[in-house]
Design a protein around this motif. Structure first.
Motif, PDB file in Angstrom:
ATOM      1  N   ASP A   1      -3.733 -10.028  -2.980  1.00 28.63           N
ATOM      2  CA  ASP A   1      -4.880  -9.423  -3.260  1.00 28.63           C
ATOM      3  C   ASP A   1      -5.950  -9.169  -2.636  1.00 28.63           C
ATOM      4  OD1 ASP A   1      -5.842  -7.705  -5.716  1.00 28.63           O
ATOM      5  OD2 ASP A   1      -7.542  -9.114  -6.081  1.00 28.63           O
ATOM      6  N   ALA A   2      -6.544 -10.445  -1.629  1.00 25.20           N
ATOM      7  CA  ALA A   2      -7.659 -10.419  -0.534  1.00 25.20           C
ATOM      8  C   ALA A   2      -6.944  -9.657   0.763  1.00 25.20           C
ATOM      9  CB  ALA A   2      -7.862 -11.841   0.000  1.00 25.20           C
ATOM     10  N   ILE A   3      -5.537  -9.451   0.563  1.00 27.81           N
ATOM     11  CA  ILE A   3      -5.149  -8.563   2.333  1.00 27.81           C
ATOM     12  C   ILE A   3      -5.680  -7.660   1.389  1.00 27.81           C
ATOM     13  CG2 ILE A   3      -3.355  -8.365   3.161  1.00 27.81           C
ATOM     14  CD1 ILE A   3      -2.688 -10.537   3.243  1.00 27.81           C
ATOM     15  N   PHE A   4      -5.397  -6.725   0.268  1.00 23.71           N
ATOM     16  CA  PHE A   4      -4.884  -5.615  -0.055  1.00 23.71           C
ATOM     17  C   PHE A   4      -6.316  -4.912  -0.212  1.00 23.71           C
ATOM     18  CE2 PHE A   4      -4.903  -2.767  -3.033  1.00 23.71           C
ATOM     19  CZ  PHE A   4      -4.281  -1.035  -2.645  1.00 23.71           C
ATOM     20  N   ARG A   5      -7.500  -5.659  -0.812  1.00 21.35           N
ATOM     21  CA  ARG A   5      -8.340  -5.743  -1.049  1.00 21.35           C
ATOM     22  C   ARG A   5      -8.899  -5.364   0.370  1.00 21.35           C
ATOM     23  NH1 ARG A   5     -11.540  -6.951  -6.311  1.00 21.35           N
ATOM     24  NH2 ARG A   5      -9.660  -7.716  -7.526  1.00 21.35           N
TER      25      ARG A   5
END
Ligand code: SAM
Ligand code: SF4
Ligand code: SF4
Length: 377
Positions: free
Chosen positions: A165-169
């Motif tokens: 999620d952090a990479i995608f955001r």
């Protein structure tokens, strides 16, 4: 009225150079057999329906440039659905069999399903329905999938650059959660928009750690995951070769964990190299636009949101078909103007890339290379 060849016409939107196609005095009927200077046919039309997007992927619409002051196209510049359908019908007579709606984010275009319904009624001269698909960032897919399917969309390609999620955001740069895109993919599958393709742009050092998790997630799902090399498209993403992860390395990394075997292309001109998991878990693809150019078979034309036709993703000049649509021309006349445009095409940027200077725009910026958010992927 006959327009002069290759005259550069300044338009209200002057961000990219364009010329108005010449309407021949004696229109020649379409044969469906157009061929460019390298013998390539015209089969695939990609239509951008908006230059706006709710994401700010750094490789496409970096926040610093596409900020609140960025001048998007005014509404009256956009082709209407009727204009898009009219042009699509004309292109079909010249051999186009496949239409991909893109952008910007195509699901942001109001009532896009009405356009799909209009395009789904078109047939090839042989009476076959067109292959109609759409590329989306998936953010609105859960909400829209059923309406798209009902309108006649056959399948969908969803862009997704990681599961973490952090990479995608970080990659979408607007803090959009990955769970919502995954839900969109699930809903698309449930309503029968199949086969689903998932596109992951791999940027070395940013999301290459997501290659294996993405493969694990989409194995056995029926979706075809495709790894795309980060491209030097447009003039604003600050592209560097050292951030490109060659597809050969992606395949090596995957093969070490999940043995793969190469598969023949589905058709000439297919952009993705196909691989299959040896254990029967499905198929993946690699799009090696930087390290293994596939210009030789490129049968794609791209229509911008305001009706300029571009013959290559890396073009810096378009052919202004909107001027003809909004002029006093018949379908036959506009159709006759398509032929010479395609027949004079010699683009093969990816093949020539290595020999070109890093920035091919002239100093005054008049021939700025077109942005991907403007003509679509
Ligand atoms: N917004 C939609 C989306 O993201 O799917 C459609 C438009 S987007 C321009 C189409 C595709 O182009 C996406 O799959 C995106 O990942 C890809 N793309 C954009 N910029 C790219 C770049 N610099 N290199 C490689 N692919 C890129
Ligand atoms: Fe938007 Fe698609 Fe470009 Fe990302 S790749 S900024 S989602 S148009
Ligand atoms: Fe086609 Fe241009 Fe891409 Fe080559 S660089 S594959 S001609 S769009």
């Amino acid at each position: 009225m006959t327009l002069k060849a290759n005259k550069i016409i300044p338009l209200a939107d002057t961000r990219y150079a364009s010329s108005v196609p010449v309407v021949p005095a004696q229109p020649v009927a379409a044969t469906g057999l157009l061929s460019d200077t390298l013998g390539r046919p015209l089969r695939d039309l990609r239509i951008s329906v908006t230059d706006r997007c709710n994401f700010r992927c750094s490789y496409c619409m970096p926040k610093e440039i596409f900020d609140k002051d960025y001048a998007y196209l005014p509404h009256n510049s956009l082709l209407t659905f009727e204009e898009i359908t009219r042009l699509a019908r004309i292109f079909v007579t010249h051999g186009v069999e496949k239409i991909r709606l893109t952008g910007g984010e195509p699901l942001l275009r109001k009532n896009i399903e009405a356009l799909i319904e209009m395009l789904a009624k078109l047939n090839t001269p042989q009476g076959r329905p067109l292959d109609i698909t759409l590329t989306t960032n998936g953010s609105l897919l859960a909400k829209k999938a059923q309406a798209l399917k009902d309108a006649g969309l056959q399948r969908v390609t969803v862009s997704l650059d990681g599961l973490d999620d952090a990479i995608f955001r970080g990659m979408n740069n607007v803090d959009f959660p990955v769970a919502d895109v995954l839900e969109g993919i699930d809903v698309a599958r449930q309503v029968g928009l199949a086969p689903i393709k998932v596109n992951m742009v791999v940027k070395r050092g940013t999301n290459d750690s997501e290659i294996l998790p993405m493969a694990r997630h989409f194995r056995h799902s029926g979706a075809v995951l495709r790894f795309i090399e980060y491209m030097d498209v447009g003039a604003s993403n600050g592209w560097r070769m050292d951030e490109v992860m060659p597809s050969t390395q992606v395949i090596e990394r995957l093969h070490a964990e999940f043995p793969l075997t190469a598969v023949d292309p589905n058709y000439p001109g297919e952009t993705a190299g196909r691989w299959r998991y040896v254990d029967g878990a499905g198929e993946i693809g690699v799009i090696s636009s930087v390290t293994q150019a596939f210009c030789r078979d490129c049968n794609r034309a791209r229509l911008s949101t305001e009706g300029k036709l571009f013959l290559c993703l890396f073009a810096n000049q378009g052919h202004d078909f909107r001027a003809l649509l909004r002029g006093d021309y018949t379908d036959e006349q506009i159709g006759a103007a398509v032929g010479p445009v395609w027949q004079s095409r010699s683009d093969r940027y990816s093949e020539l890339r290595a020999a070109l200077p890093a920035d091919t725009s002239p100093a005054d910026g008049t021939l700025k290379r077109v942005e991907m958010s403007y003509i679509g992927g």
